[in-house]
Design an enzyme around this catalytic site. Sequence first.
Site, PDB file in Angstrom:
ATOM      1  N   GLU A 188      69.144  59.928  12.766  1.00  0.00           N
ATOM      2  CA  GLU A 188      69.056  59.986  14.271  1.00  0.00           C
ATOM      3  C   GLU A 188      68.208  58.803  15.063  1.00  0.00           C
ATOM      4  O   GLU A 188      67.018  58.727  14.083  1.00  0.00           O
ATOM      5  CB  GLU A 188      68.616  60.758  15.180  1.00  0.00           C
TER       6      GLU A 188
ATOM      7  N   ASP B 104      71.498  74.375  15.407  1.00  0.00           N
ATOM      8  CA  ASP B 104      70.083  74.078  15.442  1.00  0.00           C
ATOM      9  C   ASP B 104      68.341  74.521  14.975  1.00  0.00           C
ATOM     10  O   ASP B 104      68.988  75.663  15.618  1.00  0.00           O
ATOM     11  CB  ASP B 104      69.302  72.789  16.182  1.00  0.00           C
TER      12      ASP B 104
ATOM     13  N   ASP C  17      69.938  71.897  20.146  1.00  0.00           N
ATOM     14  CA  ASP C  17      69.624  72.654  21.097  1.00  0.00           C
ATOM     15  C   ASP C  17      69.144  71.451  21.657  1.00  0.00           C
ATOM     16  O   ASP C  17      68.924  71.702  22.763  1.00  0.00           O
ATOM     17  CB  ASP C  17      67.854  72.314  19.954  1.00  0.00           C
ATOM     18  N   SER C  18      70.045  71.181  21.546  1.00  0.00           N
ATOM     19  CA  SER C  18      70.487  69.261  23.286  1.00  0.00           C
ATOM     20  C   SER C  18      70.496  70.243  24.223  1.00  0.00           C
ATOM     21  O   SER C  18      70.595  70.184  25.089  1.00  0.00           O
ATOM     22  CB  SER C  18      70.921  68.277  22.896  1.00  0.00           C
TER      23      SER C  18
END
Length: 262
Positions: free
Chosen positions: A180, A82, A43-44
Amino acid sequence: MKKLTIGAIKKRKEALPLVMITAYDAIFARLFSESADIILVGDSLNMSFGGNPDTLSVTMDQMLYHTNAVCKGAPDTFVIIDMPFGTYTDETSAFNNAMRVYRETPADAVKIEGGADKANIIRHLTANGIAVCGHIGLLPQAFRAEGGYKIKGKTEDEALSLICDAQAVEAAGAFCMVIEGVKADVAARVAKSVSIPVIGIGAGNGVDGQVLVFSDMLGFYEPFVPKFVKQYINGAKKVKEAVAAYTIEVQNREFPDENYIY
């Protein structure tokens, strides 16, 4: 390169580190497929591809569009998508949206942010035939609730909470997970606490693989470079130089010459 199966991915635990990279289109997916074990349609893309300040506004339709493009470019690479913000708030919505992924794309798995608090969601999906990659530690979709992007694992309580999250994600049926923004020593402890691969981003080298956003790794995004990102090429500079050279040749009527005309 032969496409990995979920079983093959699991066997990489404490073995040859897994290589994961993001992609959002067929062109880059094709280029990455020669080296990457896993491509993540992150989704980045809402930030690096769409120019938005965060990941929150990306829609399911947008993720499905980009996932189909990636799968066409890299049909022999394991692809994870994602799940966007707000698409897995409960078991029913999570299943309905994950089913859209499986029905409308060839993606191999979905990724969900959250630890013990999302175990019931992961369990429901895996019990109904959906392969799930977990995501613990710094959760980009939760950055507003947490008051920003905050590194995890700075205290022993946080370390134990992360281990609890990882074990809950594994117990719920995830075949691997991303960790992360976690202190390297803590991330290594987390990886040791579970039997499925833990893939790091900003989490040190004591895990079972690494993932980076391709535009960061290739140096395309100039405004900000996270501390954990190594730029393997200054892509922005090279692209600008190429376009500048093209511009000069066009303006000087040097392109196209006799080599590029019919």
